[in-house]
Scaffold this motif. Structure first.
Motif, PDB file in Angstrom:
ATOM      1  N   ASP A 137      20.217  42.694  26.256  1.00  0.00           N
ATOM      2  CA  ASP A 137      19.091  42.090  26.234  1.00  0.00           C
ATOM      3  C   ASP A 137      18.027  42.595  26.786  1.00  0.00           C
ATOM      4  O   ASP A 137      17.809  43.090  27.883  1.00  0.00           O
ATOM      5  CB  ASP A 137      19.501  40.941  27.509  1.00  0.00           C
ATOM      6  CG  ASP A 137      18.441  39.657  27.516  1.00  0.00           C
ATOM      7  OD1 ASP A 137      17.341  40.063  26.793  1.00  0.00           O
ATOM      8  OD2 ASP A 137      18.663  38.839  28.105  1.00  0.00           O
ATOM      9  N   PRO A 138      17.082  43.224  25.900  1.00  0.00           N
ATOM     10  CA  PRO A 138      15.877  43.835  26.035  1.00  0.00           C
ATOM     11  C   PRO A 138      15.118  43.212  27.311  1.00  0.00           C
ATOM     12  O   PRO A 138      13.958  43.787  27.447  1.00  0.00           O
ATOM     13  CB  PRO A 138      15.186  43.985  24.631  1.00  0.00           C
ATOM     14  CG  PRO A 138      15.814  43.065  23.856  1.00  0.00           C
ATOM     15  CD  PRO A 138      17.120  42.724  24.569  1.00  0.00           C
ATOM     16  N   SER A 139      15.084  41.894  27.373  1.00  0.00           N
ATOM     17  CA  SER A 139      14.192  41.316  28.313  1.00  0.00           C
ATOM     18  C   SER A 139      14.408  41.195  29.938  1.00  0.00           C
ATOM     19  O   SER A 139      14.068  41.001  30.658  1.00  0.00           O
ATOM     20  CB  SER A 139      14.138  39.813  28.120  1.00  0.00           C
ATOM     21  OG  SER A 139      15.031  39.121  28.446  1.00  0.00           O
ATOM     22  N   TYR A 140      15.935  42.089  30.105  1.00  0.00           N
ATOM     23  CA  TYR A 140      16.138  42.525  31.467  1.00  0.00           C
ATOM     24  C   TYR A 140      15.091  43.408  31.891  1.00  0.00           C
ATOM     25  O   TYR A 140      14.574  44.402  31.243  1.00  0.00           O
ATOM     26  CB  TYR A 140      17.387  43.447  31.235  1.00  0.00           C
ATOM     27  CG  TYR A 140      18.645  42.621  31.398  1.00  0.00           C
ATOM     28  CD1 TYR A 140      18.850  41.443  31.915  1.00  0.00           C
ATOM     29  CD2 TYR A 140      19.626  43.113  30.459  1.00  0.00           C
ATOM     30  CE1 TYR A 140      20.045  40.583  31.767  1.00  0.00           C
ATOM     31  CE2 TYR A 140      20.958  42.456  30.316  1.00  0.00           C
ATOM     32  CZ  TYR A 140      21.195  41.183  30.828  1.00  0.00           C
ATOM     33  OH  TYR A 140      22.191  40.424  30.717  1.00  0.00           O
ATOM     34  N   SER A 141      14.722  42.979  33.335  1.00  0.00           N
ATOM     35  CA  SER A 141      13.735  43.507  33.940  1.00  0.00           C
ATOM     36  C   SER A 141      14.130  44.412  35.195  1.00  0.00           C
ATOM     37  O   SER A 141      13.280  44.992  35.968  1.00  0.00           O
ATOM     38  CB  SER A 141      12.458  42.668  34.368  1.00  0.00           C
ATOM     39  OG  SER A 141      13.156  41.615  35.333  1.00  0.00           O
TER      40      SER A 141
END
Ligand SMILES: [Zn+2]
Length: 112
Positions: free
Chosen positions: A100-104
């Motif tokens: 999930d590339p939206s993990y921060s």
């Protein structure tokens, strides 16, 4: 992370966002107040209709959160700050971003 990888993540994020947004608009009707007109509910009991409504609202809230974190990731890409943990500043493992590339957050901080 090189530029191509970042470009791919950006692509993924944009696509995900547009999918979520189109889902949002089609399911808005489901989240609207339960029709007072019982005939519109059909064979569903009012309880079922209300349960379906609250599930639709939950899903909508979840989608809105997802859209916000996608937009956060897109902002980080624009600011050249993508892929670093917001808490500790370490690089986030690329395999985690592939999920999930939206993990921060990095896995350590997300685990806390
Ligand atoms: Zn961290």
């Amino acid at each position: 992370m090189d530029e191509t990888q970042i470009k791919n993540f950006k692509q993924q994020l944009l696509q995900l966002r547009s999918e979520l947004m189109s889902l949002s608009s089609t399911s808005d009707d489901a989240a609207k107040a339960v029709e007072l007109d019982q005939s519109a509910v059909g064979r569903l009991s009012r309880m079922d209709a209300m349960r379906a409504q609250s599930m639709a609202i939950e899903a909508k809230v979840r989608r809105e959160h997802q859209i916000l974190s996608i937009e956060g990731a897109l902002r980080r890409i624009a600011a050249d700050d993508f892929g670093f943990c917001l808490t500790c500043g370490e690089e986030i493992n690329i395999r985690r971003l592939e999920v999930d590339p939206s993990y921060s957050l990095c896995i350590k901080c997300a685990d806390k």
